[in-house]
Design an enzyme around this catalytic site. Structure first.
Site, PDB file in Angstrom:
ATOM      1  N   TRP A  42       4.325 -10.771  -0.839  1.00 48.01           N
ATOM      2  CA  TRP A  42       5.200  -9.397  -0.164  1.00 48.01           C
ATOM      3  C   TRP A  42       4.502  -8.448   0.304  1.00 48.01           C
ATOM      4  CZ3 TRP A  42      10.470  -8.393   0.759  1.00 48.01           C
ATOM      5  CH2 TRP A  42      10.623  -7.018   0.897  1.00 48.01           C
ATOM      6  N   ASP A  45       5.546  -1.492   3.467  1.00 51.84           N
ATOM      7  CA  ASP A  45       5.367  -0.152   4.571  1.00 51.84           C
ATOM      8  C   ASP A  45       3.845   0.102   4.658  1.00 51.84           C
ATOM      9  OD1 ASP A  45       7.896   0.219   3.591  1.00 51.84           O
ATOM     10  OD2 ASP A  45       7.423   2.338   2.653  1.00 51.84           O
ATOM     11  N   GLN A  61       2.048  -1.473   1.050  1.00 51.61           N
ATOM     12  CA  GLN A  61       2.800  -1.855   0.166  1.00 51.61           C
ATOM     13  C   GLN A  61       2.526  -3.339  -0.207  1.00 51.61           C
ATOM     14  OE1 GLN A  61       5.366   0.687  -2.065  1.00 51.61           O
ATOM     15  NE2 GLN A  61       3.292   1.232  -1.466  1.00 51.61           N
ATOM     16  N   PHE A 105       4.123   3.771  -4.835  1.00 54.34           N
ATOM     17  CA  PHE A 105       4.687   3.703  -3.601  1.00 54.34           C
ATOM     18  C   PHE A 105       4.080   4.367  -2.508  1.00 54.34           C
ATOM     19  CE2 PHE A 105       9.375   2.816  -5.038  1.00 54.34           C
ATOM     20  CZ  PHE A 105       9.086   1.905  -5.720  1.00 54.34           C
TER      21      PHE A 105
END
Length: 481
Positions: A42, A45, A61, A105
């Protein structure tokens, strides 16, 4: 699965994934060949894109455990030209027991005292943290005093507190943090500092209003919270880009008293594109990146072993009060063989100028199967004033989204439609007349769905000019692009 999933949901998903052999990933016709994405798993951003010591650095990310959201790290790739990328080791990972224990994040990167400082959000609770690096940016040291911002300002009833954007004015650093006021609407909170470590809250940089009656489980979906703010000067104005309600928007205006005074607003994108952020330290050019979201089910993403793609770099300009977007010139370096009017393929750059004439709908058909069982329509709808991507016939695969995507666009009197389209596996990235972008994801089941033709409906349109090029892959095996 969208960018923000509740950790309770993520916790219900095992942090393991079925193995996907490299040979299977390399043979996947849906994987892009000239857009940046990790070798597997995965991604979302773009984080802290920066030009540093002669090299473009992209962080993003990344979940090292599989093709699903969770366990967020900052992955790292480098490039000399923004189009050909080399992957480096993961830059930032969660620290057990630290303020980023549940995820590193999104955030930004700036240059301070000949070193690069990353400013990012740690979660549970949302806090702002920093880390520093030099050289090739492969080794990072987190600040021992993290978090540098442990909570939103006291007394404010906010709905989020994340995705810092930092810049410098004179000797003062400013930080914009994505947030929102409960029941009122999105906002960007503004802080100041002299050393990137001690921050004082000033006031909202700008605030918005929710639509009347808007409500959603996730405050971002209702417009109650703005995430991924990016704020910078552009051609004599100041532009704020932010993501909310599943699209990327902007406010353009004047900036004084450390407050943005919006004059115009609009959309950066309304398709499969989110969490946009510009690259710092690129001189007079402002280069925008975005995460290209998937259009297939969570189960299909996990089965494929990969999810998420980075957009091509877009250069931003202003024409009056209108934001213009066009592919960065470096993208042309990927052009291969130029094709004629019978061009076909799933890895192409296309430039077409179309006179809509009397046709209410005019554009191109792409990814056409020989028997027309699959095709995607990219067109201008004159009556509705929209650029549209009709995906209703894009695939016979029932696990993918076939809803039509569209965004507001108006051709002037006598103006032709100029489409600049990039096809890359499952990606369709569209630039219309240098002032509108729409990205879509399609997943044709037939590998022979590669045809192209003019599309007209309800009247007659004409092709004034057409050019197409095969695009060179940036990897020999689709694994390191």
């Amino acid at each position: 699965m969208r960018r923000r999933e509740f950790l309770a949901l993520a916790g219900a998903v095992p942090l393991t994934a079925a193995p996907n052999p490299a040979s299977r990933l390399a043979a996947d016709p849906q994987r892009p060949q000239y857009h940046l994405l990790p070798g597997a798993n995965w991604m979302n951003d773009p984080n802290g894109p920066i030009y540093w010591q002669g090299t473009y650095h992209m962080f993003y990310q990344y979940n090292p455990n599989g093709a699903f959201w969770g366990d967020m790290h900052w992955a790292h790739a480098v490039s000399e030209d923004m189009v050909r990328w080399k992957h480096l080791p993961v830059a930032l990972a969660p620290t057990p027991g630290g303020p980023d224990k549940d995820g590193v994040f999104s955030g930004c990167a700036v240059i301070d005292n000949q070193r690069v400082t990353a400013i990012y959000t740690g979660v549970n609770p949302e806090t702002q943290c920093i880390a520093t690096s030099g050289g090739d940016l492969t080794e990072w040291k987190k600040f021992t005093g993290n978090p540098v911002l442990g909570a939103p300002p006291a007394g404010l009833d906010v709905t989020g507190f994340r995705d810092p954007c930092v810049w410098k004015e004179g000797d003062t650093w400013l930080m914009a943090v994505g947030s929102g006021f409960r029941g009122k609407g999105g906002a960007v909170l503004l802080y100041e500092s002299t050393d990137l470590r001690r921050w004082n809250y000033l006031h909202p940089l700008v605030t918005g209003k929710m639509q009347a009656g808007a409500s959603a489980k996730d405050p971002v979906d209702s417009g109650e919270m703005w995430e991924c703010p990016d704020f910078f000067p552009l051609d004599g104005k100041h532009l704020l880009i932010y993501s909310t309600e599943r699209v990327v928007k902007y406010l353009l205006g004047s900036y004084h008293d450390r407050t943005l005074h919006p004059e115009t607003m609009g959309g950066i994108e309304s398709g499969s594109y989110y969490a946009a952020r510009t690259m710092t330290n690129t001189g007079e050019r402002r280069i925008l990146w975005g995460w290209l979201t998937e259009g297939r089910t969570v189960e299909a993403q996990r089965a494929a072993g990969w999810s998420g793609v980075m957009s091509l770099p877009r250069e931003l300009k202003l024409l009056g009060s209108q934001v213009q977007m066009r592919p960065a010139a470096e993208v042309e370096r990927l052009r291969g063989k130029q094709l004629g009017a019978d061009a076909a393929g799933d890895c192409l750059e296309i430039r077409a100028e179309i006179d809509p004439g009397g046709a209410p709908r005019a554009g191109l058909r792409v990814r056409i199967a020989p028997d027309r069982s699959e095709q995607t329509l990219v067109y201008y709808d004159r009556d509705k004033r929209l650029i549209c991507v009709d995906r209703s016939q894009s695939s016979t695969d029932t696990s993918v989204d076939r809803a039509t995507q569209s965004g507001p666009f108006l051709l002037g009197r006598g103006e032709t439609l100029r489409l600049h389209i990039f096809l890359d596996g499952s990606v369709i990235e569209i630039f219309a007349n240098d002032r509108f972008c729409l990205t879509s994801r399609v997943y044709p089941a037939n590998p022979r769905s590669t045809g192209l033709s003019l599309h007209e409906s309800g009247g007659t349109a004409s092709m004034k000019s057409f050019e197409a090029w095969e695009m060179r892959p940036i990897s020999g095996d689709r694994l390191t692009s």
